[in-house]
Design a protein around this motif. Structure first.
Motif, PDB file in Angstrom:
ATOM      1  N   THR A  10     -62.088 -67.224  84.094  1.00  0.00           N
ATOM      2  CA  THR A  10     -62.744 -68.285  83.314  1.00  0.00           C
ATOM      3  C   THR A  10     -64.260 -68.159  83.298  1.00  0.00           C
ATOM      4  O   THR A  10     -64.930 -68.853  82.550  1.00  0.00           O
ATOM      5  CB  THR A  10     -62.380 -69.683  83.869  1.00  0.00           C
ATOM      6  N   THR A  30     -69.506 -69.800  82.258  1.00  0.00           N
ATOM      7  CA  THR A  30     -68.142 -69.805  81.726  1.00  0.00           C
ATOM      8  C   THR A  30     -68.037 -68.792  80.583  1.00  0.00           C
ATOM      9  O   THR A  30     -69.012 -68.500  79.898  1.00  0.00           O
ATOM     10  CB  THR A  30     -67.758 -71.194  81.201  1.00  0.00           C
ATOM     11  N   GLY A 107     -61.028 -69.525  88.999  1.00  0.00           N
ATOM     12  CA  GLY A 107     -60.672 -70.438  87.923  1.00  0.00           C
ATOM     13  C   GLY A 107     -59.177 -70.495  87.653  1.00  0.00           C
ATOM     14  O   GLY A 107     -58.616 -71.561  87.414  1.00  0.00           O
ATOM     15  N   SER A 135     -59.670 -74.289  87.312  1.00  0.00           N
ATOM     16  CA  SER A 135     -59.344 -74.903  86.023  1.00  0.00           C
ATOM     17  C   SER A 135     -58.476 -76.142  86.209  1.00  0.00           C
ATOM     18  O   SER A 135     -58.514 -77.074  85.406  1.00  0.00           O
ATOM     19  CB  SER A 135     -58.634 -73.888  85.116  1.00  0.00           C
ATOM     20  N   GLN A 138     -60.897 -78.814  86.977  1.00  0.00           N
ATOM     21  CA  GLN A 138     -61.675 -79.084  85.765  1.00  0.00           C
ATOM     22  C   GLN A 138     -60.887 -79.986  84.819  1.00  0.00           C
ATOM     23  O   GLN A 138     -61.428 -80.941  84.248  1.00  0.00           O
ATOM     24  CB  GLN A 138     -61.991 -77.760  85.054  1.00  0.00           C
ATOM     25  N   GLN A 142     -61.826 -83.932  83.605  1.00  0.00           N
ATOM     26  CA  GLN A 142     -61.909 -84.379  82.209  1.00  0.00           C
ATOM     27  C   GLN A 142     -60.994 -85.579  81.966  1.00  0.00           C
ATOM     28  O   GLN A 142     -61.373 -86.534  81.283  1.00  0.00           O
ATOM     29  CB  GLN A 142     -61.540 -83.223  81.273  1.00  0.00           C
ATOM     30  N   ARG A 147     -67.659 -85.977  85.655  1.00  0.00           N
ATOM     31  CA  ARG A 147     -68.139 -84.600  85.666  1.00  0.00           C
ATOM     32  C   ARG A 147     -67.522 -83.834  86.827  1.00  0.00           C
ATOM     33  O   ARG A 147     -67.241 -84.406  87.879  1.00  0.00           O
ATOM     34  CB  ARG A 147     -69.664 -84.560  85.784  1.00  0.00           C
ATOM     35  N   MET A 148     -67.320 -82.536  86.625  1.00  0.00           N
ATOM     36  CA  MET A 148     -66.714 -81.694  87.657  1.00  0.00           C
ATOM     37  C   MET A 148     -67.489 -81.804  88.973  1.00  0.00           C
ATOM     38  O   MET A 148     -66.906 -81.930  90.051  1.00  0.00           O
ATOM     39  CB  MET A 148     -66.705 -80.235  87.178  1.00  0.00           C
ATOM     40  N   THR A 224     -64.560 -72.500  93.052  1.00  0.00           N
ATOM     41  CA  THR A 224     -63.908 -73.748  93.456  1.00  0.00           C
ATOM     42  C   THR A 224     -64.474 -74.263  94.776  1.00  0.00           C
ATOM     43  O   THR A 224     -64.535 -75.470  95.012  1.00  0.00           O
ATOM     44  CB  THR A 224     -62.383 -73.544  93.572  1.00  0.00           C
ATOM     45  N   ASN A 227     -67.302 -76.915  95.558  1.00  0.00           N
ATOM     46  CA  ASN A 227     -66.927 -78.310  95.755  1.00  0.00           C
ATOM     47  C   ASN A 227     -66.845 -78.591  97.264  1.00  0.00           C
ATOM     48  O   ASN A 227     -65.971 -78.069  97.954  1.00  0.00           O
ATOM     49  CB  ASN A 227     -65.568 -78.564  95.080  1.00  0.00           C
TER      50      ASN A 227
END
Length: 259
Positions: A10, A30, A107, A135, A138, A142, A147-148, A224, A227
């Motif tokens: 991604t 991205t 991703g 993903s 993500q 959404q 927001r991520m 990832t 985070n």
């Protein structure tokens, strides 16, 4: 400098290292469905930036890795290309020469790599489902309309993390909706998602039975793991204190550049 390019599922990343192996520049973005175009534009901007500063940038060697390893090697006439597990392992050893285990969550995929004296001894990758990858988070960000980057901060405010399990994304959608019906807050769901990512990685993909299986020198990487909630979930569930490089998202490109 030496150039490493990681064409991920991604995202597209590159890393520039000098002759001593020090990172001097990097790029992370991205794909937007056009990974080659993204990379070409980024490299052109990089070159013009150095030119404008009066610095001559000479690429001494180029290596590619990732999903688009062969495509990018052909497009950029790379000197070599390598499977991504090798690139990620090389980068991890640069951060911790005694690295015993590397967990990379990208991703659309995840890779578990066991090392001994810098040599790869075993590899496990997810074979079919992208549940629990970047993903996956993500998509939920959404759907929760946040927001991520806010998922992590929300997760740390959780009073009672939602028990979402570690199932397929389709079923996870049902779990999230059920948690919302039961009054779970965005914070509780965010924390639950962070836990589910790690539970999926450790118990469904890698299938560990004991944290000792990971050894004493654990390195986590991949976008990832930017985070903080995912990192904290890993440490709580595994019982291991992990090293997360400050360039976690470009470790594949960094490893390719070093090689």
């Amino acid at each position: 400098a030496y150039l490493g390019i990681d064409s991920g599922s991604t995202t597209t990343k590159f890393a520039l290292v000098d002759e001593t192996g020090q990172l001097v520049d990097a790029f992370y973005a991205t794909n937007e469905g056009e990974p080659l175009d993204i990379a070409v534009d980024a490299l052109k901007k990089l070159a013009s930036t150095y030119n404008d500063a009066g610095v001559k940038l000479e690429i001494l060697g180029c290596a590619t890795t990732g999903y688009g390893e062969a495509l990018f090697a052909h497009a950029f006439h790379a000197d070599q290309h390598m499977v991504e597990t090798v690139a990620h392992a090389r980068a991890a050893v640069e951060y911790d020469p005694q690295a015993s285990f590397v967990l990379d969550i990208g991703g659309q995929d995840m890779k578990a790599i066991w090392l001994e004296d810098g040599v790869v001894t075993d590899i496990v990758v997810n074979e079919a489902c992208s549940s629990g990858c970047g993903s996956f988070l993500q998509g939920f960000a959404q759907s929760l309309n946040i927001r991520m980057e806010d998922i992590a901060s929300a997760a740390f405010d959780a009073e009672k993390p939602a028990q979402l399990g570690s199932r397929c994304t389709v079923f996870m959608n049902s779990s999230v909706k059920q948690a919302q019906k039961e009054g779970a807050s965005v914070a509780d769901i965010s924390a639950g998602l962070a836990y589910s990512v790690i539970k999926n990685a450790l118990f469904k993909v890698i299938k560990i039975t004991n944290a000792s299986d990971l050894g004493k020198h654990v390195v986590v990487q991949g976008g990832t793991f930017y985070n903080d909630a995912v990192l904290r979930s890993f440490e709580k569930i595994s019982g291991c204190e992990a090293v997360r490089p400050d360039i976690a998202g470009i470790m594949g490109a960094y490893g390719a550049a070093l090689i």
